[in-house]
Design a protein around this motif. Structure first.
Motif, mmCIF file in Angstrom:
data_model
loop_
_atom_site.group_PDB
_atom_site.id
_atom_site.type_symbol
_atom_site.label_atom_id
_atom_site.label_comp_id
_atom_site.label_asym_id
_atom_site.label_seq_id
_atom_site.Cartn_x
_atom_site.Cartn_y
_atom_site.Cartn_z
ATOM 1 N N THR A 61 0.762 -1.266 -0.057
ATOM 2 C CA THR A 61 0.079 -0.106 0.000
ATOM 3 C C THR A 61 0.923 1.471 0.081
ATOM 4 N N ARG A 62 1.827 1.000 0.842
ATOM 5 C CA ARG A 62 2.729 2.312 0.875
ATOM 6 C C ARG A 62 3.646 2.734 -0.551
ATOM 7 N N ASP A 63 3.966 1.709 -1.261
ATOM 8 C CA ASP A 63 4.456 1.683 -2.240
ATOM 9 C C ASP A 63 3.872 1.938 -3.513
ATOM 10 N N THR A 64 2.683 1.495 -3.801
ATOM 11 C CA THR A 64 1.758 1.564 -4.823
ATOM 12 C C THR A 64 0.383 2.395 -4.560
ATOM 13 N N GLY A 65 0.154 2.639 -3.300
ATOM 14 C CA GLY A 65 -1.240 3.319 -3.226
ATOM 15 C C GLY A 65 -2.565 2.420 -3.097
ATOM 16 N N LYS A 66 -2.037 0.968 -3.526
ATOM 17 C CA LYS A 66 -3.157 0.165 -3.633
ATOM 18 C C LYS A 66 -3.479 -0.717 -2.527
ATOM 19 N N THR A 67 -4.543 -1.184 -2.237
ATOM 20 C CA THR A 67 -4.829 -1.998 -1.068
ATOM 21 C C THR A 67 -5.583 -3.363 -1.400
ATOM 22 N N VAL A 68 -5.206 -4.547 -0.631
ATOM 23 C CA VAL A 68 -5.859 -5.586 -0.608
ATOM 24 C C VAL A 68 -6.461 -6.160 0.671
ATOM 25 N N ALA A 69 -7.407 -6.747 0.624
ATOM 26 C CA ALA A 69 -8.192 -7.321 1.823
ATOM 27 C C ALA A 69 -7.714 -8.815 2.343
ATOM 28 N N LEU A 70 -7.039 -8.846 3.214
ATOM 29 C CA LEU A 70 -6.289 -10.071 3.629
ATOM 30 C C LEU A 70 -7.243 -10.725 4.651
ATOM 31 N N THR A 71 -7.454 -12.121 4.246
ATOM 32 C CA THR A 71 -8.239 -12.967 5.159
ATOM 33 C C THR A 71 -7.426 -14.025 5.447
ATOM 34 N N TYR A 72 -7.202 -14.534 6.887
ATOM 35 C CA TYR A 72 -6.424 -15.474 7.145
ATOM 36 C C TYR A 72 -7.353 -16.859 7.684
ATOM 37 N N GLY A 73 -6.752 -18.061 7.503
ATOM 38 C CA GLY A 73 -7.449 -19.296 7.809
ATOM 39 C C GLY A 73 -6.570 -20.264 7.566
ATOM 40 N N SER A 74 -7.217 -21.604 7.509
ATOM 41 C CA SER A 74 -6.430 -22.932 7.266
ATOM 42 C C SER A 74 -6.757 -23.081 5.645
ATOM 43 N N SER A 75 -5.555 -23.307 4.951
ATOM 44 C CA SER A 75 -5.722 -23.489 3.757
ATOM 45 C C SER A 75 -6.462 -24.581 3.264
ATOM 46 N N ARG A 80 -11.714 -25.589 0.339
ATOM 47 C CA ARG A 80 -13.249 -25.709 0.210
ATOM 48 C C ARG A 80 -14.080 -24.669 -0.277
ATOM 49 N N GLN A 81 -13.739 -23.397 0.180
ATOM 50 C CA GLN A 81 -14.467 -22.276 0.176
ATOM 51 C C GLN A 81 -14.513 -21.626 -1.486
ATOM 52 N N ILE A 82 -13.113 -21.735 -1.887
ATOM 53 C CA ILE A 82 -13.058 -21.400 -3.346
ATOM 54 C C ILE A 82 -13.713 -22.329 -4.357
ATOM 55 N N GLN A 83 -13.684 -23.558 -3.918
ATOM 56 C CA GLN A 83 -14.185 -24.658 -5.057
ATOM 57 C C GLN A 83 -15.958 -24.144 -4.862
ATOM 58 N N GLN A 84 -16.194 -23.871 -3.843
ATOM 59 C CA GLN A 84 -17.810 -23.460 -3.832
ATOM 60 C C GLN A 84 -18.173 -21.996 -4.212
ATOM 61 N N PHE A 98 -2.766 -27.942 -2.744
ATOM 62 C CA PHE A 98 -4.357 -27.326 -2.859
ATOM 63 C C PHE A 98 -4.338 -26.463 -3.836
ATOM 64 N N VAL A 99 -3.273 -25.628 -4.305
ATOM 65 C CA VAL A 99 -3.282 -24.749 -5.617
ATOM 66 C C VAL A 99 -3.347 -25.778 -6.663
ATOM 67 N N ARG A 100 -2.654 -26.951 -6.699
ATOM 68 C CA ARG A 100 -2.741 -27.548 -7.695
ATOM 69 C C ARG A 100 -4.220 -28.196 -7.966
ATOM 70 N N GLN A 101 -5.033 -28.544 -6.996
ATOM 71 C CA GLN A 101 -6.109 -29.028 -7.064
ATOM 72 C C GLN A 101 -7.071 -28.043 -7.645
ATOM 73 N N LEU A 102 -6.883 -26.918 -7.328
ATOM 74 C CA LEU A 102 -7.850 -25.551 -7.941
ATOM 75 C C LEU A 102 -7.360 -25.373 -9.409
ATOM 76 N N ALA A 103 -6.195 -25.546 -9.815
ATOM 77 C CA ALA A 103 -5.842 -25.463 -11.142
ATOM 78 C C ALA A 103 -6.241 -26.422 -11.964
ATOM 79 N N ASP A 104 -6.338 -27.789 -11.382
ATOM 80 C CA ASP A 104 -6.917 -28.725 -12.124
ATOM 81 C C ASP A 104 -8.274 -28.772 -12.413
ATOM 82 N N ALA A 105 -9.177 -28.102 -11.349
ATOM 83 C CA ALA A 105 -10.433 -27.592 -11.441
ATOM 84 C C ALA A 105 -10.749 -26.483 -12.401
ATOM 85 N N GLY A 106 -9.888 -25.895 -12.922
ATOM 86 C CA GLY A 106 -10.073 -24.772 -13.747
ATOM 87 C C GLY A 106 -10.329 -23.364 -13.193
#
Length: 274
Positions: A61-75, A80-84, A98-106
């Protein structure tokens, strides 16, 4: 001298120009207001990243002026949430599988990028009934003589750091003895909270969390041998529909400023030794 008709025509032309300029300014202001009011893109991040990624996000944010909303939890829960269909635009997983599973699912733009390799620690809060050591010797004795009644790890069913903790305990021949005493955190940050607050008499969790003064100052800890568990290869990926800000953050996480922050929190980085 211009007659009244000419004066009216000149005034009308000036009015049209002024009005057009005014509408242009209004349009630009509305666009800027809309941009300011748009919520930042949602980024799902493994709980072991809490302190490190908070710093990376602030630097971004300091370097670009842009912001993202970070949500933490178990991978595993994020998987499961992203799949849904959960509305995340980027996923920083503690398990590259887990990333590979999501990639395989498109669900992703590509196969993602390895951004860090994590480590685990044995932690004992102040006044704990055992001393920490990488061979788990005193912890083993404390289990045997009943000094340890509660011990925290993340839930291995969906938390990669919980899997690593189980593997380390199995490697030390302690899994059967410790199982009845386990207090499972929903994610590794909760396991760290249980152990550091004294709710349990110790725990195994992410090195990155122990290196934060919010946790590390509340007890003692020691790195467990890397060979006692499978490598915690952490991969991130852009999800389908990721916007410009998210893409910029994805690139920023791979830059020297972000890598320095990850290194400070004990992560082994791609292209660097352990």
């Amino acid at each position: 001298m211009p007659n009244s008709v000419d004066r009216i025509r000149a005034w009308t032309r000036r009015s049209v120009v002024v009005a057009s300029f005014g509408f242009a300014l209004l349009g630009a202001s509305m666009s800027n207001l809309k941009a300011q009011q748009s919520p930042p893109p949602n980024v799902a991040a493994a709980a072991d990243l809490k302190f490190a990624l908070d710093e990376v996000g602030a630097a971004f944010t300091r370097d670009t002026g842009k912001t993202v909303a970070l949500t933490y939890g178990s991978s595993g829960n994020f998987l499961r949430q992203i799949q849904q269909g959960a509305p995340f635009q980027m996923f920083l997983s503690a398990d590259e599988g887990f990333v590979r599973q999501l990639a395989d699912a498109g669900k992703t733009i590509d196969g993602g990028t390895l951004y860090a390799i994590g480590r685990i620690v044995l932690f004992a809060p102040k006044n704990a009934p055992f001393k920490v050591d990488p061979e788990l010797k005193d912890f083993r004795a404390a289990l045997a003589d009943g000094r340890v009644q509660k011990f925290a790890i993340a839930n291995p069913e969906h938390a990669p750091y919980g899997v690593a903790a189980e593997q380390a305990l199995r490697s030390g021949g302690l899994w059967d003895a410790v199982q009845p005493k386990l207090v499972m955190g929903e994610n590794v940050a909760q396991a760290a909270q249980f152990a550091s607050s004294g709710s349990t008499q110790g725990g195994i969790f992410a090195y990155s969390l122990a290196l934060s003064q919010h946790v590390g100052d509340l007890g003692t800890f020691v790195l467990l041998p890397a060979e006692s568990h499978e490598p915690l290869r952490q991969r991130m990926v852009l999800l389908k529909g990721a916007d410009e800000t998210t893409r910029a953050f994805y690139a920023y996480v791979q830059k020297p400023a972000a890598r320095a922050i990850f290194r400070k929190y004990g992560f082994v980085l791609p292209g660097e030794g352990s």
